[in-house]
Design an enzyme around this catalytic site. Structure first.
Site, PDB file in Angstrom:
ATOM      1  CB  SER A 144      -0.979  -0.005   1.170  1.00 53.96           C
ATOM      2  OG  SER A 144      -1.503  -1.299   1.365  1.00 53.96           O
ATOM      3  CG  HIS A 167      -4.701  -2.432  -1.934  1.00 51.87           C
ATOM      4  ND1 HIS A 167      -5.554  -1.656  -1.209  1.00 51.87           N
ATOM      5  CD2 HIS A 167      -3.573  -2.536  -1.200  1.00 51.87           C
ATOM      6  CE1 HIS A 167      -4.969  -1.326  -0.063  1.00 51.87           C
ATOM      7  NE2 HIS A 167      -3.766  -1.840  -0.034  1.00 51.87           N
TER       8      HIS A 167
END
Lengths: 278, 79
Positions: A144, A167
């Site tokens: 992330s 993501h």
């Protein structure tokens, strides 16, 4: 008794009516730190308290190591089961690294599961704008928000078995106290995409495609990049480990020494009273 | 605050509502926020300083345990 920002102050004496003497004694509360313990004792306590073995450094290093682990903690103190990297501590450390003449380079070791977007971006922006050479090394996993931090360094490495998860923000994104609108999250996401694409060779479109790719993550969308995948996509420069990272950092430091210092001197103030910037 | 993490949000935020007692103390001339864990010990939560060197001092890094001792035998007697 309430203290700064409404925090409760420790009441060490029995609650009740306070006499002036008691007040006086309380203000004299003595605090003893690890510094006052013997070296061996301090080391043992460090092991028992944090499972961390800290041996005293033998030589003075010209490289500062910053390990970013667990969750990157931002504006809210996370519950104690999280291991966190506190950004309000990392930021002044970066200032110290930039300003301290005995530190010549920064090695950022990343093994993090993500964290606060703003805090992560702040750290990345700080590293990006430092004048001293920086090298990042992703070990285990850099997921992330770790990606912007990794690409903010001048040169980056990833271990061959380490992973980077890309993501969308709203996979587990959460907004506290702000209406969670699609546009808002989209904007936050764009900041991450923009930062990463500006600091690596990947295009914004490709990064967005990786973010929303279906089929790779079990439940939702996103991509897991293992070692060499991140290099082929242009996010990371090289697959490597500790020795590679230090070798490159030393090289960057040497290069910086070889280059003549940029002229930072102020323009001379003309004696005729005209603007110095003319 | 927006969290961008691979961990499920319920795991990260579990126990967020729990109140934690922080106190500000003076140590070696600077203010630090600590969380007392027992009568004698406290864990450093953050340091409040404008000197960047303080943030490079491993003795003051967050998570480190410090010992708080009271000087006066008078107060000890009160307890």
């Amino acid at each position: 008794m309430y203290y700064r920002s409404g925090r409760k102050r420790l009441d060490l004496v029995t609650p009740g009516i306070e006499t002036p003497t008691q007040k006086h004694v309380k203000s004299q509360m003595k605090v003893e730190s690890f510094a006052q313990l013997s070296e061996g004792e301090a080391a043992t306590q460090a092991i028992t308290a944090f499972g961390e073995a800290r041996t005293p450094p033998q030589t003075v290093s010209n490289v500062h190591v910053m390990s970013i682990i667990g969750q990157i903690e931002g504006h809210i103190i996370l519950p104690p089961q999280n291991k966190t990297t506190k950004y309000e501590h990392v930021i002044p450390q970066l200032v110290a690294v930039e300003q301290n003449p005995s530190i010549e380079g920064l090695l950022v070791v990343l093994n993090t599961v993500g964290g606060d977007v703003e805090a992560g971006l702040a750290i990345a922006e700080m590293i990006d704008t430092m004048s001293k050479p920086s090298v990042s090394l992703i070990l285990g996993g850099g997921h992330s928000i770790a990606l912007p931090i990794a690409v903010s360094c001048k040169y980056r490495f990833i271990a061959s078995t380490a992973t980077v998860t890309i993501h969308p923000l709203r996979l587990s994104g959460l907004v506290i106290g702000v209406p969670q609108t699609y546009e808002y999250l989209e904007k936050m996401q764009d900041r991450v995409i923009k930062f990463v694409s500006e600091h690596s060779t990947i295009t914004q479109e490709k990064l967005r495609e990786l973010m929303f790719r279906t089929g790779e993550l079990v439940r939702d969308v996103g991509t897991v990049l293992v070692g060499v995948d991140a290099v082929t996509l242009g996010l990371i420069d090289e697959v490597g480990g500790l020795s590679d990272a230090l070798r490159v950092l030393e090289k960057l430091i040497k290069e910086k020494h070889a280059k003549p210092e940029a002229d930072n001197s102020l323009p001379e103030i003309p004696t005729d009273g005209g603007s110095p910037l003319k | 605050m927006i969290l961008y993490t691979v961990l499920p949000i319920e795991i990260v935020l579990e126990g967020l509502e729990q109140e934690r007692d922080f106190i500000d103390i003076q140590l070696q001339g600077l203010t630090i926020t600590v969380e007392p864990v027992s009568l004698e010990e406290a864990v450093i939560v953050r340091i409040i300083s404008t000197d960047p060197r303080h943030y490079l001092n491993p003795q003051l890094s967050p998570g480190r345990k410090i010992r708080m001792a009271q000087v006066s035998s008078f107060t000890t007697a009160m307890l």
